[in-house]
Write a protein that holds these residues in place. Structure first.
Motif, PDB file in Angstrom:
ATOM      1  N   GLU A  39       0.741  -1.172   0.021  1.00 36.93           N
ATOM      2  CA  GLU A  39      -0.199   0.017   0.020  1.00 36.93           C
ATOM      3  C   GLU A  39       0.863   1.255  -0.039  1.00 36.93           C
ATOM      4  O   GLU A  39       0.369   2.213  -0.735  1.00 36.93           O
ATOM      5  N   LEU A  40       1.957   1.293   0.839  1.00 31.14           N
ATOM      6  CA  LEU A  40       2.798   2.592   0.741  1.00 31.14           C
ATOM      7  C   LEU A  40       3.595   2.538  -0.602  1.00 31.14           C
ATOM      8  O   LEU A  40       3.561   3.522  -1.166  1.00 31.14           O
ATOM      9  N   GLN A  41       3.759   1.427  -1.403  1.00 31.72           N
ATOM     10  CA  GLN A  41       4.411   1.722  -2.770  1.00 31.72           C
ATOM     11  C   GLN A  41       2.948   2.292  -3.624  1.00 31.72           C
ATOM     12  O   GLN A  41       3.424   3.109  -4.556  1.00 31.72           O
ATOM     13  N   ALA A  42       1.839   2.092  -3.353  1.00 33.25           N
ATOM     14  CA  ALA A  42       0.809   2.383  -4.299  1.00 33.25           C
ATOM     15  C   ALA A  42       0.641   3.897  -3.860  1.00 33.25           C
ATOM     16  O   ALA A  42       0.243   4.788  -4.715  1.00 33.25           O
ATOM     17  N   THR A  43       1.002   4.514  -2.693  1.00 34.26           N
ATOM     18  CA  THR A  43       1.027   5.987  -2.681  1.00 34.26           C
ATOM     19  C   THR A  43       1.932   6.526  -3.461  1.00 34.26           C
ATOM     20  O   THR A  43       1.697   7.826  -3.797  1.00 34.26           O
ATOM     21  N   LEU A  44       2.899   5.928  -3.914  1.00 32.58           N
ATOM     22  CA  LEU A  44       3.964   6.559  -4.918  1.00 32.58           C
ATOM     23  C   LEU A  44       3.360   6.699  -6.308  1.00 32.58           C
ATOM     24  O   LEU A  44       3.619   7.605  -6.737  1.00 32.58           O
ATOM     25  N   ASP A  45       2.430   5.867  -6.456  1.00 34.52           N
ATOM     26  CA  ASP A  45       1.629   6.018  -7.707  1.00 34.52           C
ATOM     27  C   ASP A  45       0.759   7.359  -7.892  1.00 34.52           C
ATOM     28  O   ASP A  45       0.863   7.958  -8.847  1.00 34.52           O
ATOM     29  N   GLN A  46       0.266   7.714  -6.565  1.00 34.55           N
ATOM     30  CA  GLN A  46      -0.486   9.025  -6.399  1.00 34.55           C
ATOM     31  C   GLN A  46       0.451   9.969  -6.694  1.00 34.55           C
ATOM     32  O   GLN A  46       0.162  11.005  -7.450  1.00 34.55           O
ATOM     33  N   GLY A  47       1.732  10.132  -6.336  1.00 34.56           N
ATOM     34  CA  GLY A  47       2.716  11.147  -6.316  1.00 34.56           C
ATOM     35  C   GLY A  47       2.923  11.135  -7.974  1.00 34.56           C
ATOM     36  O   GLY A  47       3.247  12.345  -8.383  1.00 34.56           O
ATOM     37  N   ARG A  48       3.028  10.090  -8.607  1.00 33.99           N
ATOM     38  CA  ARG A  48       3.625  10.172  -9.983  1.00 33.99           C
ATOM     39  C   ARG A  48       2.432  10.843 -10.866  1.00 33.99           C
ATOM     40  O   ARG A  48       2.670  11.481 -11.773  1.00 33.99           O
ATOM     41  N   ARG A  49       1.043  10.448 -10.467  1.00 38.08           N
ATOM     42  CA  ARG A  49      -0.063  10.886 -11.154  1.00 38.08           C
ATOM     43  C   ARG A  49      -0.084  12.567 -11.087  1.00 38.08           C
ATOM     44  O   ARG A  49      -0.393  13.415 -11.775  1.00 38.08           O
ATOM     45  N   ALA A  50       0.248  12.971  -9.678  1.00 37.90           N
ATOM     46  CA  ALA A  50       0.360  14.443  -9.369  1.00 37.90           C
ATOM     47  C   ALA A  50       1.223  15.035 -10.296  1.00 37.90           C
ATOM     48  O   ALA A  50       1.259  16.132 -10.899  1.00 37.90           O
ATOM     49  N   LEU A  51       2.591  14.301 -10.376  1.00 33.27           N
ATOM     50  CA  LEU A  51       3.629  15.018 -11.229  1.00 33.27           C
ATOM     51  C   LEU A  51       3.064  14.888 -12.420  1.00 33.27           C
ATOM     52  O   LEU A  51       3.586  16.173 -13.412  1.00 33.27           O
ATOM     53  N   ALA A  52       2.606  14.134 -13.159  1.00 35.51           N
ATOM     54  CA  ALA A  52       2.149  13.959 -14.569  1.00 35.51           C
ATOM     55  C   ALA A  52       1.141  15.195 -14.838  1.00 35.51           C
ATOM     56  O   ALA A  52       1.037  15.730 -16.067  1.00 35.51           O
ATOM     57  N   ARG A  53       0.274  15.570 -13.804  1.00 31.07           N
ATOM     58  CA  ARG A  53      -0.794  16.638 -14.125  1.00 31.07           C
ATOM     59  C   ARG A  53      -0.221  17.798 -13.610  1.00 31.07           C
ATOM     60  O   ARG A  53      -0.784  18.904 -13.637  1.00 31.07           O
ATOM     61  N   GLY A  54       1.114  17.909 -13.168  1.00 28.28           N
ATOM     62  CA  GLY A  54       1.609  19.300 -12.810  1.00 28.28           C
ATOM     63  C   GLY A  54       1.177  19.847 -11.532  1.00 28.28           C
ATOM     64  O   GLY A  54       1.576  20.953 -11.193  1.00 28.28           O
ATOM     65  N   LYS A  55       1.054  18.975 -10.399  1.00 29.61           N
ATOM     66  CA  LYS A  55       0.397  19.147  -9.304  1.00 29.61           C
ATOM     67  C   LYS A  55       1.363  19.071  -8.438  1.00 29.61           C
ATOM     68  O   LYS A  55       2.445  18.271  -8.580  1.00 29.61           O
ATOM     69  N   PRO A  56       1.396  19.500  -7.129  1.00 24.69           N
ATOM     70  CA  PRO A  56       2.578  19.327  -6.012  1.00 24.69           C
ATOM     71  C   PRO A  56       2.590  18.026  -5.610  1.00 24.69           C
ATOM     72  O   PRO A  56       1.847  17.230  -5.113  1.00 24.69           O
ATOM     73  N   VAL A  57       3.691  17.492  -5.841  1.00 25.68           N
ATOM     74  CA  VAL A  57       4.182  15.981  -5.465  1.00 25.68           C
ATOM     75  C   VAL A  57       4.105  15.766  -3.905  1.00 25.68           C
ATOM     76  O   VAL A  57       3.486  14.975  -3.386  1.00 25.68           O
ATOM     77  N   LEU A  58       4.653  16.579  -3.213  1.00 24.56           N
ATOM     78  CA  LEU A  58       4.771  16.511  -1.795  1.00 24.56           C
ATOM     79  C   LEU A  58       3.383  16.484  -1.037  1.00 24.56           C
ATOM     80  O   LEU A  58       3.039  15.589  -0.371  1.00 24.56           O
ATOM     81  N   ALA A  59       2.691  17.435  -1.395  1.00 28.91           N
ATOM     82  CA  ALA A  59       1.063  17.616  -0.959  1.00 28.91           C
ATOM     83  C   ALA A  59       0.540  16.335  -1.366  1.00 28.91           C
ATOM     84  O   ALA A  59      -0.367  15.679  -0.410  1.00 28.91           O
TER      85      ALA A  59
END
Length: 194
Positions: free
Chosen positions: A68-88
């Motif tokens: 599940e923690l690994q899956a949180t990284l997918d959310q960060g990658r999606r944010a990055l792809a959409r130009g959204k803040p990764v850390l948030a």
């Protein structure tokens, strides 16, 4: 899925959750197989049919958390792809995961040492993969290397995994808790990755 199979899956999940709650409450080492069987509603003999061993059950619970923690990284990658803040995005994903699985975080922190050396080694590989992915998302251009890079990734992952537990129940609104987490992490990142 046939009705009987769905019922068996639901019963298995319910028993697994009850076992996790007992481990979290008493500590893995303090729970006997007999007590575990009674707590999940099985006879001691049939417990082994559902759970090969107490250690295997604990391993599965902690391994699931790392997945599940690994899956949180997918959310960060999606944010990055959409130009959204990764850390948030990562902070929000970890906050949500902690809200959904607080007992698994407690077990992973406290009872990992109760597993066999082989199980601990496999989980360490999963954790290092997660930490490396996390740091790559947060600081893709870092000049850190070697042990300093690994230590930084470990500290950031530990903060992301522990801060929600420290902040839940403190009376802060969720948006303020998330902002505080982000601020703490951002401060650590800026000072460490210079």
């Amino acid at each position: 899925m046939p009705v009987n199979a769905a019922l068996r899956c639901a019963n298995f999940d319910e028993r697994r959750d009850k076992a996790m709650a007992l481990f979290a409450e008493k500590g893995f080492g303090q729970v006997s197989m007999r007590e575990l069987a009674a707590h999940v509603g099985l006879t001691a003999g049939s417990l082994y049919h559902h759970f090969p061993s107490k250690q295997d059950l604990l391993y599965d619970l902690i391994e699931e958390l790392y997945e599940e923690l690994q899956a949180t990284l997918d959310q960060g990658r999606r944010a990055l792809a959409r130009g959204k803040p990764v850390l948030a995005s990562l902070v929000a994903a970890h906050w949500q995961l902690h809200a959904e699985r607080p007992l698994q975080f407690r077990l992973a922190e406290r009872d990992l040492c109760c597993l066999s050396e082989g199980q601990q080694a496999r989980l360490l590989v999963a954790r290092k993969r997660y930490e490396a992915g996390l740091l790559h998302l947060i600081a893709p251009k870092t000049s850190l290397a070697g042990e300093r890079l690994a230590a930084t990734a470990h500290v950031l992952a530990t903060l992301l995994n522990q801060l929600p537990g420290w902040l839940h129940g403190r009376g802060l609104p969720e948006d303020q808790s998330l902002a505080l987490m982000e601020s703490v992490l951002l401060g650590g990142i800026e000072r460490t990755l210079r």
